[in-house]
Motif scaffolding. Structure first.
Motif, PDB file in Angstrom:
ATOM      1  N   SER A  77       0.841  -1.194   0.000  1.00 51.86           N
ATOM      2  CA  SER A  77       0.000   0.000   0.000  1.00 51.86           C
ATOM      3  C   SER A  77       0.877   1.246   0.000  1.00 51.86           C
ATOM      4  CB  SER A  77      -0.934   0.004   1.216  1.00 51.86           C
ATOM      5  OG  SER A  77      -0.175   0.061   2.397  1.00 51.86           O
ATOM      6  N   ILE A  78       0.372   2.261  -0.666  1.00 51.38           N
ATOM      7  CA  ILE A  78       1.083   3.532  -0.752  1.00 51.38           C
ATOM      8  C   ILE A  78       0.525   4.457   0.319  1.00 51.38           C
ATOM      9  CG2 ILE A  78       1.518   5.544  -2.201  1.00 51.38           C
ATOM     10  CD1 ILE A  78       1.354   3.706  -4.623  1.00 51.38           C
ATOM     11  N   LEU A  79       1.407   5.064   1.093  1.00 52.53           N
ATOM     12  CA  LEU A  79       1.016   6.030   2.107  1.00 52.53           C
ATOM     13  C   LEU A  79       0.662   7.341   1.411  1.00 52.53           C
ATOM     14  CD1 LEU A  79       0.886   6.959   5.093  1.00 52.53           C
ATOM     15  CD2 LEU A  79       3.324   7.501   4.895  1.00 52.53           C
ATOM     16  N   THR A  80      -0.484   7.908   1.726  1.00 47.84           N
ATOM     17  CA  THR A  80      -0.905   9.180   1.140  1.00 47.84           C
ATOM     18  C   THR A  80      -0.748  10.281   2.178  1.00 47.84           C
ATOM     19  OG1 THR A  80      -2.469   8.084  -0.326  1.00 47.84           O
ATOM     20  CG2 THR A  80      -2.806  10.437   0.042  1.00 47.84           C
ATOM     21  N   ILE A  81      -0.079  11.360   1.766  1.00 51.69           N
ATOM     22  CA  ILE A  81       0.136  12.519   2.631  1.00 51.69           C
ATOM     23  C   ILE A  81      -0.430  13.732   1.909  1.00 51.69           C
ATOM     24  CG2 ILE A  81       1.892  14.019   3.646  1.00 51.69           C
ATOM     25  CD1 ILE A  81       3.561  11.478   4.101  1.00 51.69           C
TER      26      ILE A  81
ATOM     27  N   ARG B 268      14.190   1.615  -0.053  1.00 55.96           N
ATOM     28  CA  ARG B 268      13.719   1.666   1.336  1.00 55.96           C
ATOM     29  C   ARG B 268      14.009   3.084   1.824  1.00 55.96           C
ATOM     30  NH1 ARG B 268      12.509  -2.174   4.972  1.00 55.96           N
ATOM     31  NH2 ARG B 268      13.273  -3.783   3.550  1.00 55.96           N
ATOM     32  N   ALA B 269      13.010   3.740   2.421  1.00 56.53           N
ATOM     33  CA  ALA B 269      13.169   5.149   2.797  1.00 56.53           C
ATOM     34  C   ALA B 269      12.634   5.424   4.196  1.00 56.53           C
ATOM     35  CB  ALA B 269      12.446   6.033   1.795  1.00 56.53           C
ATOM     36  N   THR B 270      13.394   6.251   4.921  1.00 61.91           N
ATOM     37  CA  THR B 270      13.014   6.708   6.254  1.00 61.91           C
ATOM     38  C   THR B 270      13.028   8.229   6.254  1.00 61.91           C
ATOM     39  OG1 THR B 270      13.951   4.744   7.317  1.00 61.91           O
ATOM     40  CG2 THR B 270      13.667   6.695   8.705  1.00 61.91           C
ATOM     41  N   LEU B 271      11.986   8.847   6.776  1.00 63.40           N
ATOM     42  CA  LEU B 271      11.915  10.303   6.847  1.00 63.40           C
ATOM     43  C   LEU B 271      12.716  10.778   8.051  1.00 63.40           C
ATOM     44  CD1 LEU B 271      10.720  12.903   5.641  1.00 63.40           C
ATOM     45  CD2 LEU B 271       8.721  12.557   7.119  1.00 63.40           C
ATOM     46  N   LEU B 272      13.820  11.472   7.782  1.00 65.07           N
ATOM     47  CA  LEU B 272      14.706  11.942   8.848  1.00 65.07           C
ATOM     48  C   LEU B 272      14.228  13.238   9.480  1.00 65.07           C
ATOM     49  CD1 LEU B 272      18.164  11.290   7.149  1.00 65.07           C
ATOM     50  CD2 LEU B 272      17.010   9.879   8.878  1.00 65.07           C
ATOM     51  N   SER B 273      13.784  14.177   8.638  1.00 61.68           N
ATOM     52  CA  SER B 273      13.365  15.474   9.167  1.00 61.68           C
ATOM     53  C   SER B 273      12.506  16.195   8.142  1.00 61.68           C
ATOM     54  CB  SER B 273      14.585  16.343   9.517  1.00 61.68           C
ATOM     55  OG  SER B 273      15.317  16.666   8.347  1.00 61.68           O
TER      56      SER B 273
ATOM     57  N   TRP C  10      10.302   6.210  -5.113  1.00 63.62           N
ATOM     58  CA  TRP C  10       9.728   6.930  -3.965  1.00 63.62           C
ATOM     59  C   TRP C  10       8.215   7.068  -4.124  1.00 63.62           C
ATOM     60  CZ3 TRP C  10       9.601   8.163   0.800  1.00 63.62           C
ATOM     61  CH2 TRP C  10       9.001   9.326   1.278  1.00 63.62           C
ATOM     62  N   GLN C  11       7.759   7.311  -5.341  1.00 67.59           N
ATOM     63  CA  GLN C  11       6.325   7.469  -5.582  1.00 67.59           C
ATOM     64  C   GLN C  11       5.564   6.152  -5.415  1.00 67.59           C
ATOM     65  OE1 GLN C  11       6.041   9.450  -9.362  1.00 67.59           O
ATOM     66  NE2 GLN C  11       6.897  11.337  -8.535  1.00 67.59           N
ATOM     67  N   GLN C  12       6.262   5.039  -5.348  1.00 65.70           N
ATOM     68  CA  GLN C  12       5.617   3.761  -5.035  1.00 65.70           C
ATOM     69  C   GLN C  12       5.442   3.583  -3.529  1.00 65.70           C
ATOM     70  OE1 GLN C  12       7.585   0.427  -6.867  1.00 65.70           O
ATOM     71  NE2 GLN C  12       7.772   1.498  -8.810  1.00 65.70           N
ATOM     72  N   ILE C  13       6.132   4.409  -2.760  1.00 66.83           N
ATOM     73  CA  ILE C  13       6.065   4.328  -1.304  1.00 66.83           C
ATOM     74  C   ILE C  13       5.077   5.347  -0.744  1.00 66.83           C
ATOM     75  CG2 ILE C  13       7.396   4.617   0.838  1.00 66.83           C
ATOM     76  CD1 ILE C  13       9.888   3.711  -0.798  1.00 66.83           C
ATOM     77  N   VAL C  14       5.186   6.589  -1.232  1.00 66.20           N
ATOM     78  CA  VAL C  14       4.388   7.699  -0.703  1.00 66.20           C
ATOM     79  C   VAL C  14       3.795   8.513  -1.841  1.00 66.20           C
ATOM     80  CG1 VAL C  14       4.473   9.830   0.658  1.00 66.20           C
ATOM     81  CG2 VAL C  14       5.772   7.857   1.404  1.00 66.20           C
ATOM     82  N   ALA C  15       2.526   8.830  -1.720  1.00 67.10           N
ATOM     83  CA  ALA C  15       1.865   9.765  -2.636  1.00 67.10           C
ATOM     84  C   ALA C  15       1.695  11.078  -1.885  1.00 67.10           C
ATOM     85  CB  ALA C  15       0.522   9.220  -3.083  1.00 67.10           C
ATOM     86  N   ILE C  16       2.370  12.108  -2.346  1.00 63.77           N
ATOM     87  CA  ILE C  16       2.226  13.430  -1.733  1.00 63.77           C
ATOM     88  C   ILE C  16       1.199  14.184  -2.567  1.00 63.77           C
ATOM     89  CG2 ILE C  16       3.392  15.531  -0.985  1.00 63.77           C
ATOM     90  CD1 ILE C  16       4.624  13.189   0.410  1.00 63.77           C
TER      91      ILE C  16
ATOM     92  N   HIS D  90       5.368  11.986  10.349  1.00 61.99           N
ATOM     93  CA  HIS D  90       6.086  10.757  10.008  1.00 61.99           C
ATOM     94  C   HIS D  90       7.598  10.847  10.240  1.00 61.99           C
ATOM     95  CE1 HIS D  90       2.637   8.639   8.324  1.00 61.99           C
ATOM     96  NE2 HIS D  90       2.251   9.811   7.856  1.00 61.99           N
ATOM     97  N   VAL D  91       8.065  11.977  10.766  1.00 57.02           N
ATOM     98  CA  VAL D  91       9.501  12.139  11.004  1.00 57.02           C
ATOM     99  C   VAL D  91       9.992  11.048  11.953  1.00 57.02           C
ATOM    100  CG1 VAL D  91      11.265  13.622  12.060  1.00 57.02           C
ATOM    101  CG2 VAL D  91       9.553  14.621  10.522  1.00 57.02           C
ATOM    102  N   GLY D  92      11.113  10.445  11.584  1.00 54.14           N
ATOM    103  CA  GLY D  92      11.712   9.403  12.408  1.00 54.14           C
ATOM    104  C   GLY D  92      11.204   8.005  12.097  1.00 54.14           C
ATOM    105  N   HIS D  93      10.320   7.889  11.132  1.00 65.35           N
ATOM    106  CA  HIS D  93       9.724   6.594  10.803  1.00 65.35           C
ATOM    107  C   HIS D  93      10.123   6.133   9.405  1.00 65.35           C
ATOM    108  CE1 HIS D  93       7.116   6.716  14.328  1.00 65.35           C
ATOM    109  NE2 HIS D  93       6.914   7.990  14.043  1.00 65.35           N
ATOM    110  N   GLU D  94      10.257   4.811   9.265  1.00 70.86           N
ATOM    111  CA  GLU D  94      10.429   4.261   7.927  1.00 70.86           C
ATOM    112  C   GLU D  94       9.126   4.486   7.176  1.00 70.86           C
ATOM    113  OE1 GLU D  94      10.586  -0.127   6.357  1.00 70.86           O
ATOM    114  OE2 GLU D  94      12.633   0.527   6.828  1.00 70.86           O
ATOM    115  N   MET D  95       9.248   5.034   5.975  1.00 67.94           N
ATOM    116  CA  MET D  95       8.069   5.342   5.173  1.00 67.94           C
ATOM    117  C   MET D  95       7.591   4.117   4.404  1.00 67.94           C
ATOM    118  SD  MET D  95       7.616   8.415   6.069  1.00 67.94           S
ATOM    119  CE  MET D  95       6.504   9.211   4.936  1.00 67.94           C
TER     120      MET D  95
END
Length: 157
Positions: free
Chosen positions: A2-6, A112-117, A77-83, A15-20
């Motif tokens: 599933s793609i996370l939608t923001i 694999r991506a993690t949102l740092l800040s 990246w667009q397969q992980i998160v839809a902004i 989502h800062v600090g979390h693997e996306m």
């Protein structure tokens, strides 16, 4: 998968600090390598001459250009998160990029991506991500690094 939608800056900040997440695998084909060679004028034999690479390369096959694998970042990246709710997205920065392992032709890679800040720059989100390009059946990733995207969200009334 599933793609996370923001949809907003506050939602992104949560989502800062979390693997996306992790993208699907993408196969690097010789056709893709050749097209990248044509686009960048980089026709080094290690990328485009399969017979020579089989005979002379330590990898015994052609390899993808390192920058081809980096150019796949937005696609993966667009397969992980839809902004959503954006005016514009800009590739801003790449830090600490380290190529760890060559990607041979027909390898499958995923991000694999993690949102740092996330920094709020007067309504523009400066999002820094730790990224790893994994290669199927390889202990070492193709690369690791930190990338930054700028997200210009629509005004929220």
């Amino acid at each position: 998968m599933s793609i996370l939608t923001i949809r907003s800056l506050p939602e992104l900040e949560s989502h800062v600090g979390h693997e996306m997440g992790v993208s699907a695998y993408h196969t690097i084909t010789q056709e893709q390598i050749n097209q990248f060679a044509d686009a960048t004028l980089d026709h080094q034999w290690i990328h485009v001459d399969a017979e020579r690479a089989k005979a002379e390369s330590p990898f015994q096959a052609t390899i993808a250009h390192g920058y081809l694998t980096v150019a796949l970042l937005p696609f993966l990246w667009q397969q992980i998160v839809a902004i959503e709710n954006l005016k514009m997205q800009v590739n801003y920065e790449i830090e600490q990029l380290r190529f760890n392992q060559a990607v041979t032709v027909n390898s499958q890679v995923r991000l694999r991506a993690t949102l740092l800040s996330v920094a709020n720059l007067r309504g523009i989100a400066k999002a820094r991500l730790s990224v790893t390009l994994e290669i199927l059946d390889s202990k070492k990733p193709a690369y690791t690094g930190v990338i930054t995207f700028l997200y210009h969200f629509q005004d929220q009334a």
